[in-house]
Design a protein around this motif. Structure first.
Motif, PDB file in Angstrom:
ATOM      1  N   VAL A 166       0.924  -1.372   0.046  1.00  0.00           N
ATOM      2  CA  VAL A 166       0.110   0.081   0.148  1.00  0.00           C
ATOM      3  C   VAL A 166       0.910   1.050  -0.089  1.00  0.00           C
ATOM      4  O   VAL A 166       0.354   2.235  -0.547  1.00  0.00           O
ATOM      5  CB  VAL A 166      -0.856   0.172   1.317  1.00  0.00           C
ATOM      6  CG1 VAL A 166      -1.617   1.195   1.286  1.00  0.00           C
ATOM      7  CG2 VAL A 166      -1.891  -0.900   1.112  1.00  0.00           C
ATOM      8  N   GLN A 169       2.415   1.449  -3.622  1.00  0.00           N
ATOM      9  CA  GLN A 169       1.488   2.167  -4.486  1.00  0.00           C
ATOM     10  C   GLN A 169       1.142   3.464  -4.405  1.00  0.00           C
ATOM     11  O   GLN A 169       0.753   4.168  -5.199  1.00  0.00           O
ATOM     12  CB  GLN A 169       0.307   1.147  -4.492  1.00  0.00           C
ATOM     13  CG  GLN A 169       0.577  -0.187  -4.678  1.00  0.00           C
ATOM     14  CD  GLN A 169      -0.838  -0.984  -4.349  1.00  0.00           C
ATOM     15  OE1 GLN A 169      -1.795  -0.548  -3.850  1.00  0.00           O
ATOM     16  NE2 GLN A 169      -0.858  -2.257  -4.611  1.00  0.00           N
ATOM     17  N   ASN A 170       1.596   3.898  -2.976  1.00  0.00           N
ATOM     18  CA  ASN A 170       1.070   5.419  -2.970  1.00  0.00           C
ATOM     19  C   ASN A 170       2.541   6.209  -2.816  1.00  0.00           C
ATOM     20  O   ASN A 170       2.551   7.471  -2.541  1.00  0.00           O
ATOM     21  CB  ASN A 170       0.238   5.769  -1.573  1.00  0.00           C
ATOM     22  CG  ASN A 170      -1.008   5.379  -1.774  1.00  0.00           C
ATOM     23  OD1 ASN A 170      -1.902   6.196  -2.124  1.00  0.00           O
ATOM     24  ND2 ASN A 170      -1.625   4.224  -1.323  1.00  0.00           N
ATOM     25  N   GLU A 171       3.539   5.737  -3.364  1.00  0.00           N
ATOM     26  CA  GLU A 171       4.795   6.131  -3.449  1.00  0.00           C
ATOM     27  C   GLU A 171       5.336   6.953  -2.436  1.00  0.00           C
ATOM     28  O   GLU A 171       5.863   7.998  -2.243  1.00  0.00           O
ATOM     29  CB  GLU A 171       4.739   7.304  -4.672  1.00  0.00           C
ATOM     30  CG  GLU A 171       4.452   6.641  -6.088  1.00  0.00           C
ATOM     31  CD  GLU A 171       4.717   7.630  -7.176  1.00  0.00           C
ATOM     32  OE1 GLU A 171       4.551   8.778  -7.074  1.00  0.00           O
ATOM     33  OE2 GLU A 171       4.753   7.236  -8.141  1.00  0.00           O
ATOM     34  N   ILE A 172       5.069   6.193  -0.963  1.00  0.00           N
ATOM     35  CA  ILE A 172       5.595   6.649   0.356  1.00  0.00           C
ATOM     36  C   ILE A 172       6.699   5.782   0.528  1.00  0.00           C
ATOM     37  O   ILE A 172       6.534   4.561   0.695  1.00  0.00           O
ATOM     38  CB  ILE A 172       4.112   6.440   1.244  1.00  0.00           C
ATOM     39  CG1 ILE A 172       3.097   7.452   0.927  1.00  0.00           C
ATOM     40  CG2 ILE A 172       4.745   6.923   2.771  1.00  0.00           C
ATOM     41  CD1 ILE A 172       2.054   7.375   1.604  1.00  0.00           C
ATOM     42  N   SER A 199      -2.004  10.127   4.357  1.00  0.00           N
ATOM     43  CA  SER A 199      -3.545  10.611   3.963  1.00  0.00           C
ATOM     44  C   SER A 199      -4.278   9.683   4.517  1.00  0.00           C
ATOM     45  O   SER A 199      -4.178   8.413   4.907  1.00  0.00           O
ATOM     46  CB  SER A 199      -3.914  10.849   2.500  1.00  0.00           C
ATOM     47  OG  SER A 199      -3.765   9.748   1.946  1.00  0.00           O
ATOM     48  N   ASN A 201      -6.772   8.267   3.325  1.00  0.00           N
ATOM     49  CA  ASN A 201      -7.107   7.100   2.180  1.00  0.00           C
ATOM     50  C   ASN A 201      -6.085   6.013   2.181  1.00  0.00           C
ATOM     51  O   ASN A 201      -6.420   4.834   2.006  1.00  0.00           O
ATOM     52  CB  ASN A 201      -7.078   7.957   0.500  1.00  0.00           C
ATOM     53  CG  ASN A 201      -8.093   8.967   0.300  1.00  0.00           C
ATOM     54  OD1 ASN A 201      -9.261   8.681   1.052  1.00  0.00           O
ATOM     55  ND2 ASN A 201      -7.945   9.845  -0.564  1.00  0.00           N
ATOM     56  N   VAL A 202      -5.055   6.360   2.516  1.00  0.00           N
ATOM     57  CA  VAL A 202      -3.977   5.358   2.775  1.00  0.00           C
ATOM     58  C   VAL A 202      -4.039   4.560   3.887  1.00  0.00           C
ATOM     59  O   VAL A 202      -3.950   3.166   3.805  1.00  0.00           O
ATOM     60  CB  VAL A 202      -2.530   5.923   2.930  1.00  0.00           C
ATOM     61  CG1 VAL A 202      -1.443   4.893   3.058  1.00  0.00           C
ATOM     62  CG2 VAL A 202      -1.947   6.730   1.506  1.00  0.00           C
ATOM     63  N   ASP A 205      -6.889   2.479   3.011  1.00  0.00           N
ATOM     64  CA  ASP A 205      -6.700   1.135   2.087  1.00  0.00           C
ATOM     65  C   ASP A 205      -5.809   0.092   3.136  1.00  0.00           C
ATOM     66  O   ASP A 205      -6.115  -1.159   2.824  1.00  0.00           O
ATOM     67  CB  ASP A 205      -5.567   1.506   1.142  1.00  0.00           C
ATOM     68  CG  ASP A 205      -6.174   2.387  -0.165  1.00  0.00           C
ATOM     69  OD1 ASP A 205      -7.398   2.223  -0.196  1.00  0.00           O
ATOM     70  OD2 ASP A 205      -5.412   3.096  -0.565  1.00  0.00           O
TER      71      ASP A 205
END
Length: 220
Positions: A166, A169-172, A199, A201-202, A205
């Motif tokens: 996750v 995918q969120n480039e974190i 965020s 949203n993360v 997820d």
């Protein structure tokens, strides 16, 4: 409530008399409240070392209850926190512990209601700074210098990879990840520090992943 760091390195605007015994204590209580996510029905608060010897004189008991009520360190209601809590029906128990801890200003906060409880150990390291070193029996390993989340999950194959995916995918970028468990195949706690803010949203997820039970952001 927003924390820049669980160590919160900036000296607080505070109701006295002591930054370590009052402001730090209030912040320990407030982190417990934040992680619990609601006002508890009861709180058992244990003091160790210097806290156990001086908590009444320094208002440590009042301060930590103020934190549990989600009062900030400069909230003028802080000095009446015990009365306010009792008027709200919160049952308070204060315990002076004899056990020797690594730090003299250590407190264990156990709060709960009919839906669950939370057990947190924090230390006040001076100037209003704190460290949270244990949560629900799991040792915490956080630098306090980066955004972080706690993921409570079942210790199952793929749980760690799913959370890491996750973030990818969120480039974190993950700076530090630690996973501790009390017993193979049982409950486990993932502690993750990342380089960017996280965020909602993360978080959502991650919450939807298999084996994940609860996700809490503790640092912005």
């Amino acid at each position: 409530m927003k924390y820049k760091s669980v160590f919160d390195i900036i000296g607080p605007v505070m109701i006295g008399p002591s930054s370590s015994h009052t402001a730090g204590a209030a912040r320990i209580g407030r982190v417990a409240r934040s992680l619990f996510g609601r006002e508890p029905k009861w709180a058992n608060i244990s003091f160790y070392g210097s806290f156990a010897q001086t908590y009444k004189g320094h208002g440590t008991d009042v301060a930590i209850v103020a934190g549990i009520l989600d009062f900030d360190t400069d909230d003028e209601r802080l000095i009446k926190a015990v009365d306010i809590a009792e008027n709200r029906g919160i049952k308070l128990t204060f315990i002076e512990e004899d056990a020797v801890t690594d730090h003299p200003n250590t407190a264990r906060v156990i709060i709960g209601d009919e839906n669950g409880e939370l057990d947190l150990v924090g230390i006040s390291i001076g100037g209003g700074k704190i460290e949270i070193i244990e949560l629900n029996g799991f040792e915490l390993k956080l630098s306090g210098n980066h955004p972080a989340v706690l993921v409570i999950h079942n210790d199952q194959f793929g749980a760690i990879a799913g959370v890491a995916n996750v973030f990818a995918q969120n480039e974190i970028n993950i700076g530090h990840m630690d996973d501790s468990r009390k017993e193979k195949g049982k409950l486990a706690l993932m502690t993750i520090e990342v380089d960017q803010n996280i965020s909602n949203n993360v978080l959502h997820d991650i919450e939807k992943l298999p084996y994940v039970l609860k996700v809490t952001k503790i640092v912005d």
